[in-house]
Write a protein that holds these residues in place. Structure first.
Motif, PDB file in Angstrom:
ATOM      1  N   GLN A 198       0.810  -1.357  -0.042  1.00  0.00           N
ATOM      2  CA  GLN A 198      -0.067   0.074   0.044  1.00  0.00           C
ATOM      3  C   GLN A 198       0.783   1.197  -0.008  1.00  0.00           C
ATOM      4  OE1 GLN A 198      -3.893  -0.565   2.673  1.00  0.00           O
ATOM      5  NE2 GLN A 198      -2.403  -1.695   3.541  1.00  0.00           N
ATOM      6  N   ARG A 199       1.987   1.221   0.727  1.00  0.00           N
ATOM      7  CA  ARG A 199       2.654   2.437   0.881  1.00  0.00           C
ATOM      8  C   ARG A 199       3.959   2.700  -0.212  1.00  0.00           C
ATOM      9  NH1 ARG A 199      -0.819   5.725   3.605  1.00  0.00           N
ATOM     10  NH2 ARG A 199      -1.414   4.774   5.567  1.00  0.00           N
ATOM     11  N   ILE A 200       4.372   1.684  -0.755  1.00  0.00           N
ATOM     12  CA  ILE A 200       5.605   1.472  -1.744  1.00  0.00           C
ATOM     13  C   ILE A 200       5.045   0.987  -2.905  1.00  0.00           C
ATOM     14  CG2 ILE A 200       7.774   0.589  -1.910  1.00  0.00           C
ATOM     15  CD1 ILE A 200       8.080   0.394   1.190  1.00  0.00           C
ATOM     16  N   ALA A 201       4.790  -0.084  -3.263  1.00  0.00           N
ATOM     17  CA  ALA A 201       4.160  -0.562  -4.427  1.00  0.00           C
ATOM     18  C   ALA A 201       3.041   0.120  -5.126  1.00  0.00           C
ATOM     19  CB  ALA A 201       3.865  -2.065  -4.253  1.00  0.00           C
ATOM     20  N   ALA A 202       2.168   0.551  -4.552  1.00  0.00           N
ATOM     21  CA  ALA A 202       1.017   1.128  -5.138  1.00  0.00           C
ATOM     22  C   ALA A 202       1.482   2.649  -5.709  1.00  0.00           C
ATOM     23  CB  ALA A 202      -0.143   1.170  -4.333  1.00  0.00           C
ATOM     24  N   PRO A 203       2.075   3.416  -4.704  1.00  0.00           N
ATOM     25  CA  PRO A 203       2.413   4.741  -5.172  1.00  0.00           C
ATOM     26  C   PRO A 203       3.489   4.611  -6.492  1.00  0.00           C
ATOM     27  CG  PRO A 203       2.486   4.516  -2.739  1.00  0.00           C
ATOM     28  CD  PRO A 203       2.382   3.211  -3.209  1.00  0.00           C
ATOM     29  N   ASN A 204       4.305   3.685  -6.278  1.00  0.00           N
ATOM     30  CA  ASN A 204       5.072   3.332  -7.738  1.00  0.00           C
ATOM     31  C   ASN A 204       4.578   2.529  -8.757  1.00  0.00           C
ATOM     32  OD1 ASN A 204       7.938   4.581  -6.824  1.00  0.00           O
ATOM     33  ND2 ASN A 204       7.418   3.443  -4.899  1.00  0.00           N
ATOM     34  N   GLY A 205       3.073   2.704  -8.799  1.00  0.00           N
ATOM     35  CA  GLY A 205       2.543   2.167 -10.200  1.00  0.00           C
ATOM     36  C   GLY A 205       2.705   0.809 -10.074  1.00  0.00           C
TER      37      GLY A 205
ATOM     38  N   GLN B 270      -0.203  10.174  13.970  1.00  0.00           N
ATOM     39  CA  GLN B 270       0.173  11.391  14.563  1.00  0.00           C
ATOM     40  C   GLN B 270       0.679  12.549  13.836  1.00  0.00           C
ATOM     41  OE1 GLN B 270       2.878   9.951  17.547  1.00  0.00           O
ATOM     42  NE2 GLN B 270       1.448   8.792  18.628  1.00  0.00           N
ATOM     43  N   ALA B 271       0.567  12.249  12.335  1.00  0.00           N
ATOM     44  CA  ALA B 271       1.046  13.308  11.453  1.00  0.00           C
ATOM     45  C   ALA B 271       0.138  13.263  10.103  1.00  0.00           C
ATOM     46  CB  ALA B 271       2.543  13.509  11.291  1.00  0.00           C
ATOM     47  N   ASP B 272       0.184  14.256   9.403  1.00  0.00           N
ATOM     48  CA  ASP B 272      -0.522  13.979   7.970  1.00  0.00           C
ATOM     49  C   ASP B 272       0.649  13.263   7.182  1.00  0.00           C
ATOM     50  OD1 ASP B 272      -1.405  14.328   5.471  1.00  0.00           O
ATOM     51  OD2 ASP B 272      -1.407  16.615   5.196  1.00  0.00           O
ATOM     52  N   GLU B 273       0.083  11.978   6.666  1.00  0.00           N
ATOM     53  CA  GLU B 273       0.814  11.366   5.970  1.00  0.00           C
ATOM     54  C   GLU B 273       1.261  11.487   4.549  1.00  0.00           C
ATOM     55  OE1 GLU B 273      -2.129   7.902   4.273  1.00  0.00           O
ATOM     56  OE2 GLU B 273      -1.885   7.792   6.473  1.00  0.00           O
ATOM     57  N   SER B 274       0.678  12.691   3.907  1.00  0.00           N
ATOM     58  CA  SER B 274       0.607  12.764   2.511  1.00  0.00           C
ATOM     59  C   SER B 274       2.062  13.247   2.019  1.00  0.00           C
ATOM     60  CB  SER B 274      -0.269  13.884   2.079  1.00  0.00           C
ATOM     61  OG  SER B 274       0.002  15.031   3.044  1.00  0.00           O
ATOM     62  N   ASP B 275       2.780  13.922   2.879  1.00  0.00           N
ATOM     63  CA  ASP B 275       4.120  14.327   2.367  1.00  0.00           C
ATOM     64  C   ASP B 275       5.061  13.058   2.635  1.00  0.00           C
ATOM     65  OD1 ASP B 275       3.303  16.657   1.555  1.00  0.00           O
ATOM     66  OD2 ASP B 275       4.053  17.652   3.355  1.00  0.00           O
ATOM     67  N   PHE B 276       5.113  12.511   3.867  1.00  0.00           N
ATOM     68  CA  PHE B 276       5.837  11.343   4.273  1.00  0.00           C
ATOM     69  C   PHE B 276       5.438  10.352   3.173  1.00  0.00           C
ATOM     70  CE2 PHE B 276       6.566   7.536   6.759  1.00  0.00           C
ATOM     71  CZ  PHE B 276       8.021   7.715   6.674  1.00  0.00           C
ATOM     72  N   LEU B 277       4.323   9.974   2.814  1.00  0.00           N
ATOM     73  CA  LEU B 277       3.996   8.863   1.730  1.00  0.00           C
ATOM     74  C   LEU B 277       4.877   9.011   0.541  1.00  0.00           C
ATOM     75  CD1 LEU B 277       2.607   6.622   1.016  1.00  0.00           C
ATOM     76  CD2 LEU B 277       0.559   8.079   0.073  1.00  0.00           C
ATOM     77  N   LYS B 278       4.860  10.185   0.101  1.00  0.00           N
ATOM     78  CA  LYS B 278       5.756  10.573  -1.199  1.00  0.00           C
ATOM     79  C   LYS B 278       6.979   9.849  -0.870  1.00  0.00           C
ATOM     80  CE  LYS B 278       2.447  13.940  -2.847  1.00  0.00           C
ATOM     81  NZ  LYS B 278       2.409  15.400  -3.204  1.00  0.00           N
ATOM     82  N   GLU B 279       7.643  10.714   0.150  1.00  0.00           N
ATOM     83  CA  GLU B 279       9.216  10.671   0.504  1.00  0.00           C
ATOM     84  C   GLU B 279       9.418   9.080   0.665  1.00  0.00           C
ATOM     85  OE1 GLU B 279      11.690  11.104   4.547  1.00  0.00           O
ATOM     86  OE2 GLU B 279      10.340  12.446   4.131  1.00  0.00           O
ATOM     87  N   ASN B 280       8.582   8.394   1.380  1.00  0.00           N
ATOM     88  CA  ASN B 280       8.714   6.931   1.352  1.00  0.00           C
ATOM     89  C   ASN B 280       8.812   6.087   0.453  1.00  0.00           C
ATOM     90  OD1 ASN B 280       9.034   4.931   3.965  1.00  0.00           O
ATOM     91  ND2 ASN B 280       7.114   4.293   2.943  1.00  0.00           N
ATOM     92  N   ALA B 281       7.823   6.407  -0.473  1.00  0.00           N
ATOM     93  CA  ALA B 281       7.529   5.700  -1.558  1.00  0.00           C
ATOM     94  C   ALA B 281       8.797   5.814  -2.537  1.00  0.00           C
ATOM     95  CB  ALA B 281       6.500   6.254  -2.439  1.00  0.00           C
ATOM     96  N   ALA B 282       9.212   7.174  -2.586  1.00  0.00           N
ATOM     97  CA  ALA B 282      10.509   7.361  -3.461  1.00  0.00           C
ATOM     98  C   ALA B 282      11.933   6.647  -2.860  1.00  0.00           C
ATOM     99  CB  ALA B 282      10.728   8.851  -3.475  1.00  0.00           C
ATOM    100  N   ARG B 283      11.845   6.614  -1.739  1.00  0.00           N
ATOM    101  CA  ARG B 283      12.905   6.107  -0.686  1.00  0.00           C
ATOM    102  C   ARG B 283      13.040   4.565  -1.318  1.00  0.00           C
ATOM    103  NH1 ARG B 283      13.702   5.419   5.566  1.00  0.00           N
ATOM    104  NH2 ARG B 283      11.356   5.368   5.054  1.00  0.00           N
ATOM    105  N   PHE B 284      12.060   3.858  -1.619  1.00  0.00           N
ATOM    106  CA  PHE B 284      11.923   2.406  -1.968  1.00  0.00           C
ATOM    107  C   PHE B 284      11.684   2.200  -3.209  1.00  0.00           C
ATOM    108  CE2 PHE B 284      11.670   2.782   2.858  1.00  0.00           C
ATOM    109  CZ  PHE B 284      12.615   1.789   3.190  1.00  0.00           C
ATOM    110  N   ALA B 285      11.463   3.115  -4.123  1.00  0.00           N
ATOM    111  CA  ALA B 285      10.956   3.015  -5.357  1.00  0.00           C
ATOM    112  C   ALA B 285      12.067   1.983  -6.252  1.00  0.00           C
ATOM    113  CB  ALA B 285      11.278   4.407  -6.258  1.00  0.00           C
TER     114      ALA B 285
END
Length: 237
Positions: A116-123, A215-230
């Protein structure tokens, strides 16, 4: 120089030895492993951990490395005589729940997070896989909830490395998109551990990830995290 040198990163497995060290008041040196630079695959690190993962410790008193987070917790508990009962039955119960985390909670929730957090955001959308891992993660949290009825802690009627191992994974249910609705015993257990100052301190070392815990808005971190493991997603296509 301290006896313990910890190599870790801000992940669920990475926080586990930090929780122990902070709770036990054990001094340690820390090296942050940067996944974006593939430092976990560097030759010098692979000499310490041939699997190229985190965490790893070097116990200088024994002049040897220990890898795998469950093995690290067990080593530290034995070495410092904390958070592990002495009686055989209690120790066995702690071991059972430690393996429950290592063999079930971590792998299942880890895959729920990955898809959900890495594969899906990377298509790389995999609805069947997401459903499988989210549902199995929920089942495992239900196991914990039933077990915790009438109990404060996971094993041996005391706070142990079993709690330390399970907590960072189970507590990240929001990041795994797993509901804990209708699991009051589990929520009460979260509340007890959330209230421990050493745990809250540990969750900021080497870096706080408040999105994991809701405990935080996940939107920005989601992009960062997905990119880190692309690169992981690309290599598996």
């Amino acid at each position: 120089m301290t006896d313990i040198h910890l190599y870790t990163a801000a992940t669920m497995n990475g926080y586990k030895p930090v929780i122990f060290l902070e709770e036990a008041g054990v001094p340690y040196d820390l090296t942050f492993i940067d996944f974006s630079k593939q430092e976990q695959k560097a030759p010098d690190y692979l000499k310490l951990n041939p699997n190229g993962k985190i965490p790893t410790i070097v116990d200088r008193s024994e002049d040897r490395p220990i890898f795998e987070s469950g093995a690290i917790l067990w080593h530290l508990a034995e070495r410092y005589g904390q958070f592990l009962p002495y009686d055989p039955v209690g120790r066995s119960e702690v071991m059972q729940w430690l393996f429950f985390q290592v063999g079930h909670i971590g792998p299942m929730m880890g895959q729920a997070m990955y898809f959900q957090r890495i594969a899906a955001p990377n298509g790389h959308e995999e609805p069947f896989s997401i459903k499988r891992y989210v549902e199995e993660s929920r089942r495992l949290l239900e196991v914990l909830d039933r077990w915790l009825e009438g109990k404060e802690w996971i094993a041996a009627d005391q706070y142990t490395i079993a709690d330390m191992a399970i907590y960072p994974w189970a507590r990240a249910y929001l990041w795994a998109k797993v509901s804990i609705d209708g699991l009051p015993n589990l929520q009460a257990w979260f509340d007890r551990i959330d209230a421990r100052p050493a745990v809250q301190r540990a969750l900021t070392i080497p870096k706080a990830q408040p999105a994991f815990w809701g405990q935080a808005d996940e939107s920005d971190f989601l992009k960062e995290n997905a990119a880190r493991f692309a690169s992981d997603v690309i290599s598996e296509r």
